[in-house]
Design a protein around this motif. Structure first.
Motif, PDB file in Angstrom:
ATOM      1  N   VAL A  59      -6.665 103.234   4.876  1.00 55.02           N
ATOM      2  CA  VAL A  59      -5.394 102.564   4.576  1.00 55.02           C
ATOM      3  C   VAL A  59      -5.388 101.081   4.940  1.00 55.02           C
ATOM      4  CG1 VAL A  59      -4.162 104.752   4.813  1.00 55.02           C
ATOM      5  CG2 VAL A  59      -4.289 103.203   6.775  1.00 55.02           C
ATOM      6  N   MET A 219       3.796 107.463  -0.501  1.00 54.68           N
ATOM      7  CA  MET A 219       3.081 107.973   0.665  1.00 54.68           C
ATOM      8  C   MET A 219       3.748 109.246   1.196  1.00 54.68           C
ATOM      9  SD  MET A 219       2.528 105.945   4.252  1.00 54.68           S
ATOM     10  CE  MET A 219       4.297 105.888   4.600  1.00 54.68           C
ATOM     11  N   SER A 300      -2.935  96.284   0.982  1.00 57.98           N
ATOM     12  CA  SER A 300      -2.684  97.309   1.988  1.00 57.98           C
ATOM     13  C   SER A 300      -1.781  98.413   1.458  1.00 57.98           C
ATOM     14  CB  SER A 300      -2.057  96.687   3.239  1.00 57.98           C
ATOM     15  OG  SER A 300      -2.979  95.866   3.907  1.00 57.98           O
ATOM     16  N   TRP A 304      -2.831 102.215   1.108  1.00 58.36           N
ATOM     17  CA  TRP A 304      -2.050 103.259   1.768  1.00 58.36           C
ATOM     18  C   TRP A 304      -1.737 104.401   0.798  1.00 58.36           C
ATOM     19  CZ3 TRP A 304      -0.595 106.072   5.539  1.00 58.36           C
ATOM     20  CH2 TRP A 304      -0.553 105.570   6.843  1.00 58.36           C
ATOM     21  N   ASN A 308      -4.019 107.558   1.896  1.00 58.78           N
ATOM     22  CA  ASN A 308      -3.306 108.617   2.601  1.00 58.78           C
ATOM     23  C   ASN A 308      -3.621 109.979   1.998  1.00 58.78           C
ATOM     24  OD1 ASN A 308      -1.153 109.800   4.304  1.00 58.78           O
ATOM     25  ND2 ASN A 308      -0.044 109.970   2.377  1.00 58.78           N
TER      26      ASN A 308
END
Length: 342
Positions: A59, A219, A300, A304, A308
């Motif tokens: 991540v 996420m 980022s 993520w 994830n």
């Protein structure tokens, strides 16, 4: 897990991993033992299997080695403290709020002062923030502290619904899940990872705020699919699959597909917002450093969303145990919010 393999992984982002992930894994395991976040062989075994350093590598694939170590510790802290509620150590609203209240001054100051309860969670948090707060502005620290505390408080309505076995409505679920997922403070911390804070006009721009919300929800909803069986066995009701089963009268497979479809739609909205923020930046011709920090934060968020899911496939955190079926505290979960050891 097959649902994640076949559907949710079809996100329009490449899966990347930091070359420093293995070193971060070694570092975070040593840190967890030093601050008593793990105690005993069962706790240490589960921590090692979960792989918080590996997760950090997915991540925050573009981070420096030193920054990745900090992020790995932050992830471990978040998950282990959340387990204090989710795994039955402090499972009622009253016991949860009573147990975490000593953490608030640590979030505000970055330190465990002499008047605060000295628990493993407090000491470990102060260690993490000791790397972050000295290089971030007072305004950033205040905002981060507020977002973290909103995440902690968002556990309360979840806990109350679990106790009453009341599945939330769709809007009720989405608004609270966005908070309890910790997506907002996780993305706040991207500025520390980038080594520079976002300009206020970018951070507060509607398009950037939409990116944070969309990435947080992608996420969280992917996590709901991964953790569905475990959470259902433990009596959780705040899972998007379970919410849509009730709200829309769907069977299990159709409810899962409905969540996956909402994930796809939210990714599309994220990409629209990303294009909007890039257009805004181009119109104001910022300097190189502004472009760099915005680009880092964008990457980022992308890391993520897909990272994830990849991490969820590789660890046993979301498997159903006998403890979950019996709704009892698993043997690997230790009390981190009490001054009593063990």
């Amino acid at each position: 897990m097959p649902i994640l393999d076949e559907r949710t992984l079809r996100l329009p982002f490449p899966t990347c991993s930091s070359p420093f992930a293995e070193a971060a894994e070694v570092h975070v395991r040593q840190w967890a033992r030093r601050f008593e976040m793990v105690r005993g062989p069962e706790s240490e075994r589960r921590f090692a299997e979960t792989g918080f350093g590996i997760c950090a590598g997915y991540v925050q694939a573009d981070a420096s080695s030193a920054a990745l170590n900090v992020y790995a510790k932050w992830l471990a802290w978040l998950f282990l403290v959340n387990d204090q509620h989710g795994e039955g150590v402090y499972e009622t609203p009253e016991t949860w709020l009573g147990a975490v209240r000593h953490l608030r001054p640590v979030f505000e100051t970055g330190e465990v002062d002499n008047g605060s309860a000295s628990t493993p969670a407090a000491r470990a948090l102060a260690d993490v923030l000791g790397h972050v707060y000295p290089v971030m502005s007072p305004a950033w620290r205040k905002r981060f502290s507020r977002h973290c505390w909103e995440t902690i408080e968002a556990v309360v309505p979840e806990s109350d619904r679990r106790r009453r076995e009341r599945v939330p409505g769709v809007d009720e679920y989405i608004s609270n899940r966005r908070l309890v997922s910790a997506g907002i403070p996780l993305f706040d911390l991207c500025e520390f990872m980038a080594g520079r804070e976002l300009p206020d006009d970018v951070r507060e721009h509607p398009a950037y705020r939409e990116m944070v919300m969309a990435a947080s929800e992608v996420m969280a909803w992917c996590n709901d699919v991964a953790s569905l069986e475990k959470e259902e066995a433990a009596g959780e009701v705040d899972n998007f699959v379970l919410v849509l089963e009730v709200a829309e009268g769907l069977d299990r497979s159709r409810a899962v597909e409905a969540v996956v479809e909402r994930v796809r739609h939210r990714v599309e909205e994220y990409l629209l917002a990303e294009r909007s923020i890039n257009t805004y930046l181009a119109s104001r011709a910022p300097n190189f450093e502004t472009w760099r920090v915005v680009d880092y934060c964008i990457r980022s968020m992308r890391h993520w969303m897909v990272g994830n899911v990849r991490w969820s496939q590789l660890n046993p955190r979301y498997t159903v145990s006998q403890s979950h079926r019996q709704r009892s505290r698993p043997p690997h979960v230790v009390d981190l919010l009490s001054t009593r050891a063990g």
